[in-house]
Write an enzyme that holds these catalytic residues in place. Structure first.
Site, PDB file in Angstrom:
ATOM      1  N   GLU A   1       0.830  -1.211   0.000  1.00 36.81           N
ATOM      2  CA  GLU A   1       0.000   0.000   0.000  1.00 36.81           C
ATOM      3  C   GLU A   1       0.864   1.260   0.000  1.00 36.81           C
ATOM      4  O   GLU A   1       0.638   2.181  -0.780  1.00 36.81           O
ATOM      5  CB  GLU A   1      -0.925   0.002   1.222  1.00 36.81           C
ATOM      6  CG  GLU A   1      -2.089  -0.978   1.149  1.00 36.81           C
ATOM      7  CD  GLU A   1      -3.205  -0.486   0.242  1.00 36.81           C
ATOM      8  OE1 GLU A   1      -3.179   0.689  -0.174  1.00 36.81           O
ATOM      9  OE2 GLU A   1      -4.106  -1.287  -0.051  1.00 36.81           O
TER      10      GLU A   1
ATOM     11  N   GLU B   1      12.391  -0.207  -4.551  1.00 36.33           N
ATOM     12  CA  GLU B   1      11.265  -0.275  -5.480  1.00 36.33           C
ATOM     13  C   GLU B   1      11.059   1.058  -6.193  1.00 36.33           C
ATOM     14  O   GLU B   1      10.793   1.095  -7.402  1.00 36.33           O
ATOM     15  CB  GLU B   1       9.981  -0.643  -4.733  1.00 36.33           C
ATOM     16  CG  GLU B   1       9.836  -2.106  -4.411  1.00 36.33           C
ATOM     17  CD  GLU B   1       8.481  -2.412  -3.805  1.00 36.33           C
ATOM     18  OE1 GLU B   1       7.446  -1.979  -4.350  1.00 36.33           O
ATOM     19  OE2 GLU B   1       8.448  -3.085  -2.764  1.00 36.33           O
TER      20      GLU B   1
END
Length: 404
Positions: A242, A359
């Site tokens: 999330e 990421e």
């Protein structure tokens, strides 16, 4: 104060101009009490110095409700499942938190995270392969979320066919506001039952994944209990995708609003790691830290806080405080790294910060390289922010580029 009883942090009107509101709040009062109709009063902390005080003082501002003599009592199956999935280190303080952190750190190692980089790069390339001929996509649903859920699921060892369920469960759990209680309890029951079955599988037949490592980790005779395992894995799944997905969306949105910075990072990808720190500061996906509870009467920024009251540290506001860095409302990818609070601070500093950074670097560099002429495909005023308490990220981010 005009803000004290009327401010709705979750409204579209607030989210659309959040940083303008935060600047006004810091100017008026770095700590203020808000109680919208029908809600419990909460002390909001918006100044960088005051937010840091809250985050670095778990003795006075605790996460663990048992510190107030009010442990969570579960009576129904749904409430038991909720309690089971909340038995993690973010809800613990002092030695209880340190014990869980030490155990999890033994499994969630920097070596394991670093080893994921080639796979993160491969996932990003594959996702862009699917949309490259179209010359357009929604960054949120077609890139950021698939990338982040795949990364954390593969790291943990969640079967690919089950990832849609995890996405559905996590969406319900992070939203909560406005949901029917029975729906929330059903979600928790399904999530807990699945996690317990997966834990039992890994206990019987360990493989090379993070769940197996967490099941086996031990220190001085202490291991994670079933509820600690279940809730820790759930936390890693939810927080692990999330927050990362929203951060990718926020970063792409910020760069689209600053084309000179976008162009430079496209031409000089080696600049991305330090630029990521500025992007994290400029528009963090974790807008507010988890609620703290005042354990003793205290004073903060001239306000008297009473034992038992709730405190919300607003990280998004602290990161735009003039006391943190000069000209904080400017995105400056050349800015010397300042001590932003996008990952929190102190004992509850985000465990997955290194994975999130990795990421973000890979996602942005791959996107800028693969999508020349990247631009927003809708009017900026049409963008809306997700209705998720504590998190900040666009609901959708339609972009287009010069397709081959």
């Amino acid at each position: 104060m005009a803000y004290e009883r009327t401010l709705d942090f979750n409204s579209d009107a607030f989210r659309d101009e959040a940083y303008r509101h935060y600047a006004a709040l810091r100017q008026e009062a770095a700590v203020f009490l808000s109680q919208p109709e029908g809600q419990l009063p909460i002390w909001y902390v918006t100044g960088a110095k005051e937010v840091e005080t809250v985050l670095l003082d778990p003795e006075c501002f605790a996460r663990d409700l048992s510190r107030l003599g009010a442990p969570l009592m579960a009576s129904s199956d749904g409430e038991q499942a909720i309690a089971f999935l909340n038995d993690h280190m973010l809800n613990r303080d002092a030695e209880a938190h340190r014990r869980l952190r030490r155990l999890v750190n033994k499994a969630f190692t920097l070596k394991a995270v670093t080893a994921m980089r080639p796979r993160i790069e491969q996932i990003a390339e594959t996702l862009l392969d699917a949309v490259a001929p179209d010359g357009q996509m929604d960054v949120v649903s077609q890139y950021a979320f698939p990338l982040s859920i795949t990364v954390i699921a593969e790291l943990l060892g969640v079967p690919a066919q089950d990832r849609d369920d995890f996405r559905r469960w996590s969406q319900v759990i992070v939203q909560q506001v406005g949901l029917d209680v029975s729906e929330l309890q059903r979600c928790y029951r399904e999530f807990a039952a699945y996690m317990l079955a997966l834990i039992d599988q890994r206990r019987a037949r360990p493989v090379d994944d993070l769940i197996s490592a967490l099941v086996q980790v031990e220190e001085e005779g202490s291991m994670l209990s079933r509820s600690e395992l279940c809730s820790m894995i759930a936390l890693l799944i939810i927080a692990g995708h999330e927050t990362s997905a929203s951060m990718i969306g926020n970063a792409v949105h910020a760069l689209l609003q600053h084309p000179e910075a976008l162009a430079r990072l496209r031409d000089e990808p080696a600049l991305m790691p330090p630029a990521v720190e500025e992007l994290l500061r400029f528009d963090s996906s974790v807008e507010r830290a988890m609620i703290r509870f005042v354990t003793r009467d205290t004073e903060l920024a001239g306000q008297r806080l009473q034992r038992g009251q709730m405190v919300m540290a607003v990280l998004g506001s602290a990161n735009r405080d003039e006391g943190l860095c000069a000209d904080p409302d400017k995105l400056d990818i050349n800015r010397p790294v300042c001590p932003h609070m996008a990952f929190g601070k102190g004992t509850h500093h985000c465990l997955g910060a290194s994975l999130a950074r990795q990421e973000l670097v890979v996602a942005l560099n791959t996107l800028l390289r693969r999508c020349p002429g990247l631009r927003l495909a809708v009017d900026p005023g049409a963008l809306r922010w997700r209705y998720v308490p504590n998190f900040r990220g666009p609901q959708a981010l339609p972009v287009c580029w010069l397709a081959d």
